[in-house]
Design an enzyme around this catalytic site. Structure first.
Site, PDB file in Angstrom:
ATOM      1  N   ASP A 140       5.594   2.010  11.096  1.00 58.48           N
ATOM      2  CA  ASP A 140       5.233   2.164   9.691  1.00 58.48           C
ATOM      3  C   ASP A 140       4.206   1.092   9.326  1.00 58.48           C
ATOM      4  O   ASP A 140       4.358  -0.089   9.687  1.00 58.48           O
ATOM      5  CB  ASP A 140       6.471   2.031   8.788  1.00 58.48           C
ATOM      6  CG  ASP A 140       6.154   2.391   7.352  1.00 58.48           C
ATOM      7  OD1 ASP A 140       6.085   3.594   7.062  1.00 58.48           O
ATOM      8  OD2 ASP A 140       5.967   1.466   6.544  1.00 58.48           O
TER       9      ASP A 140
ATOM     10  N   ASN B 246      -3.614   1.289  -0.413  1.00 59.76           N
ATOM     11  CA  ASN B 246      -4.230   2.396  -1.154  1.00 59.76           C
ATOM     12  C   ASN B 246      -4.594   1.978  -2.570  1.00 59.76           C
ATOM     13  O   ASN B 246      -5.646   2.367  -3.094  1.00 59.76           O
ATOM     14  CB  ASN B 246      -3.295   3.601  -1.186  1.00 59.76           C
ATOM     15  CG  ASN B 246      -3.367   4.418   0.075  1.00 59.76           C
ATOM     16  OD1 ASN B 246      -4.377   4.425   0.757  1.00 59.76           O
ATOM     17  ND2 ASN B 246      -2.292   5.094   0.409  1.00 59.76           N
TER      18      ASN B 246
ATOM     19  N   ASP C 151      -7.164   6.700   4.217  1.00 61.15           N
ATOM     20  CA  ASP C 151      -7.309   7.712   5.275  1.00 61.15           C
ATOM     21  C   ASP C 151      -8.057   7.146   6.470  1.00 61.15           C
ATOM     22  O   ASP C 151      -7.692   7.377   7.627  1.00 61.15           O
ATOM     23  CB  ASP C 151      -8.044   8.930   4.716  1.00 61.15           C
ATOM     24  CG  ASP C 151      -7.201   9.723   3.744  1.00 61.15           C
ATOM     25  OD1 ASP C 151      -5.975   9.489   3.709  1.00 61.15           O
ATOM     26  OD2 ASP C 151      -7.753  10.576   3.018  1.00 61.15           O
TER      27      ASP C 151
ATOM     28  N   GLU D 168       2.273   7.304   6.181  1.00 63.64           N
ATOM     29  CA  GLU D 168       1.743   6.233   7.028  1.00 63.64           C
ATOM     30  C   GLU D 168       2.675   5.925   8.199  1.00 63.64           C
ATOM     31  O   GLU D 168       2.542   4.881   8.837  1.00 63.64           O
ATOM     32  CB  GLU D 168       1.527   4.970   6.182  1.00 63.64           C
ATOM     33  CG  GLU D 168       2.807   4.279   5.719  1.00 63.64           C
ATOM     34  CD  GLU D 168       3.374   4.877   4.428  1.00 63.64           C
ATOM     35  OE1 GLU D 168       4.225   4.230   3.805  1.00 63.64           O
ATOM     36  OE2 GLU D 168       2.973   5.987   4.058  1.00 63.64           O
TER      37      GLU D 168
END
Length: 519
Positions: free
Chosen positions: A388, A396, A405, A432
């Site tokens: 993770d 983000n 992305d 993610e």
């Protein structure tokens, strides 16, 4: 006196023209009859083949819709399991509420079918609402709350239809029970699935003007019907013959029958979902299915009429038909080859994550089931690494989703660059989170590979101001089944690896942890 006059006998050749004419007429009639019979037989075969091909295509559509529905509900259900586990471990403490709200928000963002998540306590008071329109509600009289309160089962429950008072849209509830440490009832966590999500998916199928796609509950309540979506939502179909005589009695089937709703005769394929009390069916109008065949029939009838009127036209017509048929067969063969190539491409794309280039979740689930079965048969080990990205939400928020992305793409390339053994599978597990499946590997091997992956990703030096280290890092959890047992399930391995991942997060992130309890 007998004159001896004798009438001459006809010559043998005098009857030949009539005989030949009759023979010609008979031959013409025979040829015409043979053409008509042969054509009728061919039309019958073509009709059966058209219906058979349409039945196969319809069955495939029904399976695709059923698989989509299964995956849709399963994705929401899996997210509920994590939320239930979080609440049972931490309760509704301030920290627990914050984590649960964050998890709800992430899941609602990730899963397009989920309208919202809700959590209530044992009294039915709404504790957490993933939407910004939070209001103190009492849901103790709702169907899903009463069910979980009165039933100790931990299975997911698909509840009755509800019309959202805020968005005025229809939703269906999927919920799970929360228990106190002593096993008593502690409340419910529920995911609200937007029926508009299903309608939009069903609109992508070309089923003709009179075709039908249907999603309903096993007790016979209509959820989604295309067309006439709003008109049929929530209606009961228990009295309809298709439900009473077929769907309620069988897990799947293919039939042709007249609709009790509009009188249209349809080919219908239906299937029940494997894990949830729902069913789907897809139907095509028989008239629309045979529309092409009817056109061909008219064309053949005109051709036969011409053939009967003039035998001179027969040869030309026959050659023309043969040539047309040959061209049609070539076109069909080329179309079939193109379709096979397209299906192969679609199958490959269906197993690959478009963002990272790794295997997608569906590919991972299939591989995990297969490798666990193989490990059970061979008494070999099977290891799993769950990875993770640390503080990815902050990333983000700081840099935007486009940068997020690109970050995942770089991580995907880094994961693919790490040498792996034959049979290993790296996949994007969700959001993610990545997963690496290691057949035949023990904990030590998995730990070595996980550390290599962690170092490789850290070496990318992707700037992350929201991470104390200053760049993007990952945490990983490891578990292995050694040896695998017949009772081991995929969820067991995933759960243990997930617990190890949580441990890595709790210990400060940017580390690898091994599950402390055997799977």
């Amino acid at each position: 006196m007998n004159l001896g006059v004798t009438e001459p006998l006809p010559e043998p050749g005098a009857r030949k023209p009539a005989a030949v004419a009759n023979l010609a007429i008979a031959f013409i009639l025979l040829v015409c009859a043979l053409f008509i019979i042969v054509d009728l037989v061919q039309l019958g075969v073509a009709r059966r083949e058209q219906l058979a091909d349409s039945s196969v295509a319809l069955t495939n559509v029904a399976r695709a819709i059923r698989r989509h529905a299964d995956d849709t509900f399963k994705s929401a259900d899996v997210s509920l399991i994590s939320m239930v586990k979080l609440v049972e471990n931490q309760g509704y403490t301030p920290a627990g509420r914050e984590q649960l709200a964050s998890l709800m928000g992430q899941s609602a963002t990730t899963l397009g079918q989920v309208h919202a998540y809700f959590a209530c306590d044992e009294r039915g008071r709404l504790v957490i609402d993933s939407t910004p329109l939070y209001a103190e509600l009492d849901v103790s009289e709702r169907d899903y709350f009463r069910y979980h309160r009165d039933h100790p089962t931990r299975d997911a429950y698909v509840g009755a239809l509800i019309k959202s008072s805020t968005t005025n849209t229809w939703i269906i509830t999927v919920s799970r029970r929360v228990n106190h440490a002593d096993g008593s009832f502690a409340g419910v966590i529920m995911a609200a699935l937007d029926l508009e999500y299903f309608r939009m998916f069903y609109d992508t199928f070309d089923i003709g003007k009179k075709g039908v796609i249907f999603l309903g509950t096993n007790p016979g309540t209509t959820l989604v019907r295309r067309p006439l979506y709003e008109k049929y939502v929530g209606r009961s179909m228990v009295d309809l013959p298709i439900y009473r005589d077929h769907i309620a009695r069988n897990t799947s089937g293919l039939l042709t029958m007249k609709s009790a709703v509009d009188g249209e005769v349809r080919l219908t394929a239906y299937e029940h979902l494997q894990h949830y009390p729902l069913f789907i069916f897809a139907a095509l109008s028989r008239d629309e299915v045979l529309a092409g065949w009817v056109s061909d029939t008219i064309m053949h009838a005109c051709g036969i009429g011409i053939l009967v009127l003039t035998l001179a036209f027969l040869g030309w017509r026959l050659v023309r038909q043969i040539r047309l048929r040959a061209k049609t067969e070539i076109s069909l063969r080329e179309a079939r080859d193109s379709l096979n190539e397209l299906n192969a491409t679609l199958q490959r794309l269906a197993l690959e994550d478009g963002l990272t280039g790794l295997a997608n979740r569906r590919h991972f689930d299939l591989a995990l089931q297969e490798e666990l079965s193989r490990a059970t048969r061979n008494a070999s080990s099977l290891a799993l690494i769950l990875i993770d990205v640390d503080r990815f939400k902050q990333y983000n928020d700081l840099y935007g989703h486009a940068a997020g992305d690109e970050c995942l793409r770089q991580i995907g390339r880094a994961v693919k660059a790490v040498p792996r053994r034959t049979g290993d599978l790296a996949a994007r597990y969700g959001g993610e989170e990545l997963a690496v499946l290691l057949p035949g590997a023990d904990v030590a091997t998995a730990l070595q590979i996980a550390e290599e992956l962690r170092g490789k990703i850290a070496a990318l030096n992707i700037t992350h101001a929201g991470n104390p280290i200053g760049n993007v890092t990952v945490s990983a959890g490891i578990d292995a089944l050694t040896p695998a047992r017949a009772g081991d399930l995929p969820e067991t391995l995933i759960r243990q690896a997930d617990l190890a991942l949580y441990q890595a997060k709790n210990l400060g992130r940017n580390r690898v942890c091994v599950a402390t309890e055997p799977a």
